[in-house]
Design a protein around this motif. Sequence first.
Motif, PDB file in Angstrom:
ATOM      1  N   THR A 141      -2.447   5.947   9.842  1.00  0.00           N
ATOM      2  CA  THR A 141      -1.150   5.536   9.304  1.00  0.00           C
ATOM      3  C   THR A 141      -1.365   4.291   8.446  1.00  0.00           C
ATOM      4  O   THR A 141      -1.898   3.288   8.921  1.00  0.00           O
ATOM      5  CB  THR A 141      -0.157   5.226  10.434  1.00  0.00           C
ATOM      6  OG1 THR A 141       0.036   6.400  11.231  1.00  0.00           O
ATOM      7  CG2 THR A 141       1.183   4.775   9.866  1.00  0.00           C
ATOM      8  N   LEU A 142      -0.986   4.366   7.171  1.00  0.00           N
ATOM      9  CA  LEU A 142      -1.160   3.258   6.238  1.00  0.00           C
ATOM     10  C   LEU A 142       0.188   2.922   5.600  1.00  0.00           C
ATOM     11  O   LEU A 142       1.093   3.768   5.551  1.00  0.00           O
ATOM     12  CB  LEU A 142      -2.161   3.634   5.133  1.00  0.00           C
ATOM     13  CG  LEU A 142      -3.497   4.224   5.577  1.00  0.00           C
ATOM     14  CD1 LEU A 142      -4.307   4.652   4.363  1.00  0.00           C
ATOM     15  CD2 LEU A 142      -4.279   3.226   6.423  1.00  0.00           C
ATOM     16  N   THR A 143       0.310   1.716   5.114  1.00  0.00           N
ATOM     17  CA  THR A 143       1.547   1.316   4.427  1.00  0.00           C
ATOM     18  C   THR A 143       1.218   0.642   3.099  1.00  0.00           C
ATOM     19  O   THR A 143       0.155   0.036   2.930  1.00  0.00           O
ATOM     20  CB  THR A 143       2.366   0.344   5.293  1.00  0.00           C
ATOM     21  OG1 THR A 143       1.585  -0.828   5.563  1.00  0.00           O
ATOM     22  CG2 THR A 143       2.789   1.001   6.591  1.00  0.00           C
ATOM     23  N   HIS A 144       2.152   0.763   2.158  1.00  0.00           N
ATOM     24  CA  HIS A 144       2.009   0.106   0.854  1.00  0.00           C
ATOM     25  C   HIS A 144       3.403  -0.198   0.310  1.00  0.00           C
ATOM     26  O   HIS A 144       4.325   0.618   0.400  1.00  0.00           O
ATOM     27  CB  HIS A 144       1.259   0.985  -0.137  1.00  0.00           C
ATOM     28  CG  HIS A 144       1.086   0.342  -1.478  1.00  0.00           C
ATOM     29  ND1 HIS A 144       0.157  -0.637  -1.733  1.00  0.00           N
ATOM     30  CD2 HIS A 144       1.751   0.557  -2.655  1.00  0.00           C
ATOM     31  CE1 HIS A 144       0.234  -1.006  -2.992  1.00  0.00           C
ATOM     32  NE2 HIS A 144       1.192  -0.294  -3.581  1.00  0.00           N
ATOM     33  N   ARG A 145       3.523  -1.393  -0.273  1.00  0.00           N
ATOM     34  CA  ARG A 145       4.790  -1.834  -0.853  1.00  0.00           C
ATOM     35  C   ARG A 145       4.790  -1.603  -2.363  1.00  0.00           C
ATOM     36  O   ARG A 145       3.881  -2.060  -3.075  1.00  0.00           O
ATOM     37  CB  ARG A 145       4.996  -3.316  -0.547  1.00  0.00           C
ATOM     38  CG  ARG A 145       6.305  -3.898  -1.049  1.00  0.00           C
ATOM     39  CD  ARG A 145       6.348  -5.374  -0.743  1.00  0.00           C
ATOM     40  NE  ARG A 145       7.589  -6.009  -1.188  1.00  0.00           N
ATOM     41  CZ  ARG A 145       7.742  -7.315  -1.283  1.00  0.00           C
ATOM     42  NH1 ARG A 145       6.742  -8.138  -0.963  1.00  0.00           N
ATOM     43  NH2 ARG A 145       8.899  -7.818  -1.691  1.00  0.00           N
ATOM     44  N   TYR A 146       5.772  -0.853  -2.857  1.00  0.00           N
ATOM     45  CA  TYR A 146       5.943  -0.594  -4.281  1.00  0.00           C
ATOM     46  C   TYR A 146       7.047  -1.520  -4.800  1.00  0.00           C
ATOM     47  O   TYR A 146       8.216  -1.387  -4.405  1.00  0.00           O
ATOM     48  CB  TYR A 146       6.304   0.866  -4.538  1.00  0.00           C
ATOM     49  CG  TYR A 146       5.151   1.810  -4.334  1.00  0.00           C
ATOM     50  CD1 TYR A 146       4.323   2.174  -5.399  1.00  0.00           C
ATOM     51  CD2 TYR A 146       4.869   2.327  -3.073  1.00  0.00           C
ATOM     52  CE1 TYR A 146       3.255   3.042  -5.215  1.00  0.00           C
ATOM     53  CE2 TYR A 146       3.807   3.190  -2.881  1.00  0.00           C
ATOM     54  CZ  TYR A 146       2.997   3.541  -3.950  1.00  0.00           C
ATOM     55  OH  TYR A 146       1.937   4.398  -3.762  1.00  0.00           O
ATOM     56  N   LEU A 147       6.674  -2.464  -5.683  1.00  0.00           N
ATOM     57  CA  LEU A 147       7.632  -3.466  -6.165  1.00  0.00           C
ATOM     58  C   LEU A 147       8.702  -2.860  -7.071  1.00  0.00           C
ATOM     59  O   LEU A 147       9.818  -3.369  -7.155  1.00  0.00           O
ATOM     60  CB  LEU A 147       6.891  -4.579  -6.922  1.00  0.00           C
ATOM     61  CG  LEU A 147       5.860  -5.364  -6.110  1.00  0.00           C
ATOM     62  CD1 LEU A 147       5.177  -6.411  -6.987  1.00  0.00           C
ATOM     63  CD2 LEU A 147       6.532  -6.025  -4.904  1.00  0.00           C
TER      64      LEU A 147
END
Length: 243
Positions: free
Chosen positions: A213-219
């Motif tokens: 499980t990975l996370t990434h923030r898209y501005l």
Amino acid sequence: TTDFTLTHRYLDDSPTNTAQDIYTIGLTVTDDDLGTSSDTTTVTVDNAAPVLADLLTTAIDENGTTTLTGTINDPSPLDTFTLNVNWGDPDSPNNLETYPFEAGTTDFTLTHRYLDDSPTKTTQDIYTIGLTITDDDLGTSSDTTNVTVNNVAPVLAELLTTVIDENGTTTLTGTINDPSPLDTFTLNVDWGDPDSPNNLETYPFEAGTTDFTLTHRYLDDSPRWTMEDIYTIGLTVTDDDLG
């Protein structure tokens, strides 16, 4: 008659189960007038060590089971045997095994499971199997053979992401399918988000990992200046054997 020649076949060098035995031959001669006398002599019978031959293995993928076949050549039909095998697989609790064989055994078939294509951490490894055969009269000989174990590349599956608003954080989940329980992994992710300093990320995973499980923030919802954008995330997983 003044001389004689006789023959006798000794099937084994028993009874003492040593490398050499001396048999005592008893002789009694009687003439036709009932005159008789006896004498003895001895014969030395040497043990012949068993010899392994025709050793063959089947090439396998990691976490597969190879089949080892071979023959035991020994002139005595009464000898029993003990076969000690070093599978050359220190990661296995069954690396060193002993197999007893009854008298008359000439052929054998053994199996062993190689969990990984270690130890050189390449796409293919060749393990050396050491064998030592010993008969019940202490005759012994050794031989070796090889088995080829191929690495299987890990496969990514079940990739899912959560839909988000701009400046939100998506969650990416997925699975890593690899037959070897000993492989470790490196997952390189291109989030498809060149505006982010964390666009390219690398994640190490320990042996036995099957899910992540990975996370990434898209501005922003760039790059098309529309109400909605779809980013393409690129993933590459590599195991410790270069698959």
